[in-house]
Design a protein around this motif. Structure first.
Motif, PDB file in Angstrom:
ATOM      1  N   SER A 106      35.046  23.912  38.132  1.00  0.00           N
ATOM      2  CA  SER A 106      35.929  23.802  36.864  1.00  0.00           C
ATOM      3  C   SER A 106      36.989  24.673  36.513  1.00  0.00           C
ATOM      4  O   SER A 106      36.609  26.045  36.705  1.00  0.00           O
ATOM      5  N   GLN A 107      37.748  24.217  35.897  1.00  0.00           N
ATOM      6  CA  GLN A 107      38.732  25.148  35.478  1.00  0.00           C
ATOM      7  C   GLN A 107      38.492  25.798  33.781  1.00  0.00           C
ATOM      8  O   GLN A 107      39.159  26.476  33.451  1.00  0.00           O
ATOM      9  N   ILE A 108      37.144  25.019  33.379  1.00  0.00           N
ATOM     10  CA  ILE A 108      36.700  25.464  32.252  1.00  0.00           C
ATOM     11  C   ILE A 108      35.455  26.240  32.231  1.00  0.00           C
ATOM     12  O   ILE A 108      34.405  25.644  32.236  1.00  0.00           O
ATOM     13  N   PRO A 109      35.489  27.513  32.538  1.00  0.00           N
ATOM     14  CA  PRO A 109      34.150  28.412  32.481  1.00  0.00           C
ATOM     15  C   PRO A 109      33.047  28.003  31.596  1.00  0.00           C
ATOM     16  O   PRO A 109      31.866  27.978  32.100  1.00  0.00           O
ATOM     17  N   ALA A 110      33.352  27.876  30.328  1.00  0.00           N
ATOM     18  CA  ALA A 110      32.304  27.705  29.387  1.00  0.00           C
ATOM     19  C   ALA A 110      31.651  26.423  29.782  1.00  0.00           C
ATOM     20  O   ALA A 110      30.344  26.326  29.434  1.00  0.00           O
ATOM     21  N   ARG A 111      32.424  25.287  30.177  1.00  0.00           N
ATOM     22  CA  ARG A 111      31.827  24.100  30.430  1.00  0.00           C
ATOM     23  C   ARG A 111      30.720  24.172  31.496  1.00  0.00           C
ATOM     24  O   ARG A 111      29.631  23.811  31.345  1.00  0.00           O
ATOM     25  N   GLN A 112      31.038  25.056  32.658  1.00  0.00           N
ATOM     26  CA  GLN A 112      30.269  25.214  33.633  1.00  0.00           C
ATOM     27  C   GLN A 112      29.074  26.071  33.324  1.00  0.00           C
ATOM     28  O   GLN A 112      28.147  25.784  33.992  1.00  0.00           O
ATOM     29  N   ARG A 113      29.133  26.975  32.528  1.00  0.00           N
ATOM     30  CA  ARG A 113      28.366  27.695  32.134  1.00  0.00           C
ATOM     31  C   ARG A 113      27.244  26.744  31.405  1.00  0.00           C
ATOM     32  O   ARG A 113      25.838  27.096  31.411  1.00  0.00           O
ATOM     33  N   PHE A 114      27.643  26.195  30.390  1.00  0.00           N
ATOM     34  CA  PHE A 114      26.919  25.102  29.755  1.00  0.00           C
ATOM     35  C   PHE A 114      26.090  24.378  30.589  1.00  0.00           C
ATOM     36  O   PHE A 114      24.789  24.037  30.227  1.00  0.00           O
ATOM     37  N   THR A 115      26.768  23.805  31.348  1.00  0.00           N
ATOM     38  CA  THR A 115      26.042  22.654  32.484  1.00  0.00           C
ATOM     39  C   THR A 115      24.919  23.549  33.253  1.00  0.00           C
ATOM     40  O   THR A 115      23.734  22.885  33.375  1.00  0.00           O
ATOM     41  N   ILE A 116      24.956  24.696  33.691  1.00  0.00           N
ATOM     42  CA  ILE A 116      24.096  25.603  34.256  1.00  0.00           C
ATOM     43  C   ILE A 116      22.985  25.519  33.561  1.00  0.00           C
ATOM     44  O   ILE A 116      21.574  25.228  33.846  1.00  0.00           O
ATOM     45  N   ALA A 117      23.067  25.980  32.280  1.00  0.00           N
ATOM     46  CA  ALA A 117      21.926  26.173  31.100  1.00  0.00           C
ATOM     47  C   ALA A 117      21.313  24.880  30.649  1.00  0.00           C
ATOM     48  O   ALA A 117      20.225  24.844  30.588  1.00  0.00           O
ATOM     49  N   HIS A 118      22.091  23.765  30.720  1.00  0.00           N
ATOM     50  CA  HIS A 118      21.622  22.288  30.454  1.00  0.00           C
ATOM     51  C   HIS A 118      20.690  21.867  31.718  1.00  0.00           C
ATOM     52  O   HIS A 118      19.475  21.670  31.313  1.00  0.00           O
ATOM     53  N   GLU A 119      21.081  22.291  32.828  1.00  0.00           N
ATOM     54  CA  GLU A 119      20.222  21.877  34.087  1.00  0.00           C
ATOM     55  C   GLU A 119      18.893  22.636  34.157  1.00  0.00           C
ATOM     56  O   GLU A 119      17.928  22.104  34.440  1.00  0.00           O
ATOM     57  N   LEU A 120      19.193  24.047  33.729  1.00  0.00           N
ATOM     58  CA  LEU A 120      17.844  24.812  33.678  1.00  0.00           C
ATOM     59  C   LEU A 120      16.939  24.200  32.731  1.00  0.00           C
ATOM     60  O   LEU A 120      15.777  24.136  32.840  1.00  0.00           O
ATOM     61  N   GLY A 121      17.474  23.821  31.600  1.00  0.00           N
ATOM     62  CA  GLY A 121      16.546  23.123  30.502  1.00  0.00           C
ATOM     63  C   GLY A 121      15.659  21.820  31.083  1.00  0.00           C
ATOM     64  O   GLY A 121      14.548  21.858  30.901  1.00  0.00           O
ATOM     65  N   HIS A 122      16.465  21.151  31.795  1.00  0.00           N
ATOM     66  CA  HIS A 122      15.745  19.998  32.644  1.00  0.00           C
ATOM     67  C   HIS A 122      14.689  20.474  33.513  1.00  0.00           C
ATOM     68  O   HIS A 122      13.391  19.978  33.551  1.00  0.00           O
ATOM     69  N   LEU A 123      14.975  21.490  34.288  1.00  0.00           N
ATOM     70  CA  LEU A 123      13.886  22.088  35.208  1.00  0.00           C
ATOM     71  C   LEU A 123      12.730  22.614  34.346  1.00  0.00           C
ATOM     72  O   LEU A 123      11.620  22.477  34.975  1.00  0.00           O
ATOM     73  N   LEU A 124      12.967  23.459  33.338  1.00  0.00           N
ATOM     74  CA  LEU A 124      11.784  24.015  32.630  1.00  0.00           C
ATOM     75  C   LEU A 124      10.907  22.888  31.570  1.00  0.00           C
ATOM     76  O   LEU A 124       9.869  23.247  31.430  1.00  0.00           O
ATOM     77  N   ASN A 125      11.652  21.891  31.525  1.00  0.00           N
ATOM     78  CA  ASN A 125      11.183  20.933  30.546  1.00  0.00           C
ATOM     79  C   ASN A 125      10.210  19.942  31.581  1.00  0.00           C
ATOM     80  O   ASN A 125       9.734  18.908  30.982  1.00  0.00           O
ATOM     81  N   GLY A 126      10.444  19.976  33.013  1.00  0.00           N
ATOM     82  CA  GLY A 126       9.891  19.132  33.940  1.00  0.00           C
ATOM     83  C   GLY A 126      10.541  17.675  33.788  1.00  0.00           C
ATOM     84  O   GLY A 126       9.845  16.660  34.202  1.00  0.00           O
ATOM     85  N   ASP A 127      11.839  17.566  33.471  1.00  0.00           N
ATOM     86  CA  ASP A 127      12.333  16.231  33.308  1.00  0.00           C
ATOM     87  C   ASP A 127      12.507  15.561  34.895  1.00  0.00           C
ATOM     88  O   ASP A 127      12.961  16.303  35.816  1.00  0.00           O
ATOM     89  N   ASP A 128      12.257  14.338  34.990  1.00  0.00           N
ATOM     90  CA  ASP A 128      12.664  13.541  36.195  1.00  0.00           C
ATOM     91  C   ASP A 128      12.234  14.629  37.537  1.00  0.00           C
ATOM     92  O   ASP A 128      13.218  14.655  37.968  1.00  0.00           O
TER      93      ASP A 128
END
Length: 354
Positions: A179-201
């Protein structure tokens, strides 16, 4: 084909090679191959790794005869998502093979399921701090790998796709797009970590756009977004900032730059917390990340972040394990070379160079 020997025997038949020629191609003595096929000798982990490379199958399939569910998903989805799923399948297969070879995923979950997103984020940040890392570090993917043991990779997937996460007994993977938007990429990593820690899907969770209003309607997406927002924009820090003095545009720009988040995300978070009103929120949201960095006197630093976010990144932990498997003789050099995206021969020459 009920046994590993049956599956290898079928692969030899399909290849058209004699047993002797096939054994030579996988670097195995023909007598040992015959004994393994006959049941008087077990296939070693290296034998299976070499068969999988020669025939284009997974070690997991050789052992179990079951094709991973992710492979089916990759074939049944079109467009950019298919590219992401194909890459996730490749990396998940490599991780599963590494687990079979004795180099399992070093996943460190925090047993945060059934807890509010804000509580999950606070616990995750405390864990990151406890291992000597910080959410504020620019190499965010490396921080997540070091703290939680998840594989994090960045791939060139084109526009319209933010990321995905894969979670199974053997695999914990976060895949995000360049991405050319570092903040967006960073937010996505945190978002996906949230899915892993919450046991989603537990098998696969795909996010085409973590900012899309349609996705935010889903409970798991709201939870993952709230987790990411709290992790990257901690309540105590924002309250302290607001308590020091009135947040004007200059201090807001500096805060967005220091937290490495988009001005839009920060403005919405401040409004949700009651620290600014709607009018101020609308004013601050008009700032771009580049403009905020310029106002904070950090344009050169921001340019470097854009450069890094625009480049693919192989999963660091998986690369480490693939190299160790090669170094200890449990696997060939091919999996490590594939992760790096280089040829086996050129990599071997580099490793052996004086």
């Amino acid at each position: 084909m009920s046994t590993t020997a049956d599956r290898v025997r079928e692969l030899i038949a399909v290849s058209g090679f004699t047993h002797r020629d096939f054994a030579e191609r996988i670097g195995l003595d023909a007598t040992k191959l015959s004994k393994s096929l006959g049941g008087s000798r077990r296939f070693s982990s290296l034998d299976l790794a070499q068969v999988s490379e020669q025939c284009g199958v997974t070690v997991d399939w050789l052992i179990t005869g079951v094709e991973p569910e992710l492979a089916v998903a990759a074939r049944s989805t079109g467009g950019t998502a298919a590219l992401a799923l194909e890459e996730a399948q490749r990396l998940s297969t490599t991780r599963s093979d590494m687990a079979f070879l004795g180099f399992g995923q070093p996943w460190r979950g925090l047993d945060l399921q059934q807890r509010a997103a804000e509580e999950q984020a606070e616990a995750a940040r405390a864990h990151i701090t406890a291992v000597g890392r910080s959410v504020a570090e620019p190499e965010f993917a490396e921080v997540i790998e070091a703290a939680f043991g998840a594989d994090v990779t960045v791939c060139a997937l084109g526009p319209g796709f933010d990321g995905l996460s894969v979670s199974s007994d053997e695999v914990k993977l976060i895949l995000v797009g360049t991405s050319q938007i570092p903040a967006r990429q960073r937010f996505t990593i945190a978002h996906e970590l949230g899915h892993l820690l919450n046991g989603d899907d537990q098998q696969l969770h795909v996010d085409a756009n973590v900012y899309d209003a349609e996705y935010r309607l889903d409970q798991s997406e709201r939870q993952a977004n709230a987790f990411a927002a709290t992790l990257l924009m901690p309540l105590e820090r924002l309250r302290a900032e607001a308590g020091t003095s009135k947040i004007d545009e200059t201090s807001f720009a500096r805060l967005a730059d220091e937290l490495a988040v988009s001005p839009s995300s920060l403005a919405l978070r401040l409004k949700d917390l009651g620290l600014i009103d709607s009018d101020v929120c609308d004013q601050f949201r008009k700032l771009s990340s580049a403009k905020a960095a310029a106002m904070a006197g950090r344009s050169a630093v921001y340019a470097g972040l854009v450069s890094k976010a625009s480049r693919p990144r192989p999963p660091g932990l998986l690369c480490r394990d693939a190299y160790q498997a090669y170094e200890t003789g449990e696997a060939t050099l091919r999996p490590y070379a594939a992760l790096l995206g280089v040829g086996v021969d050129s990599l071997r020459e580099s490793l052996e160079s004086h």
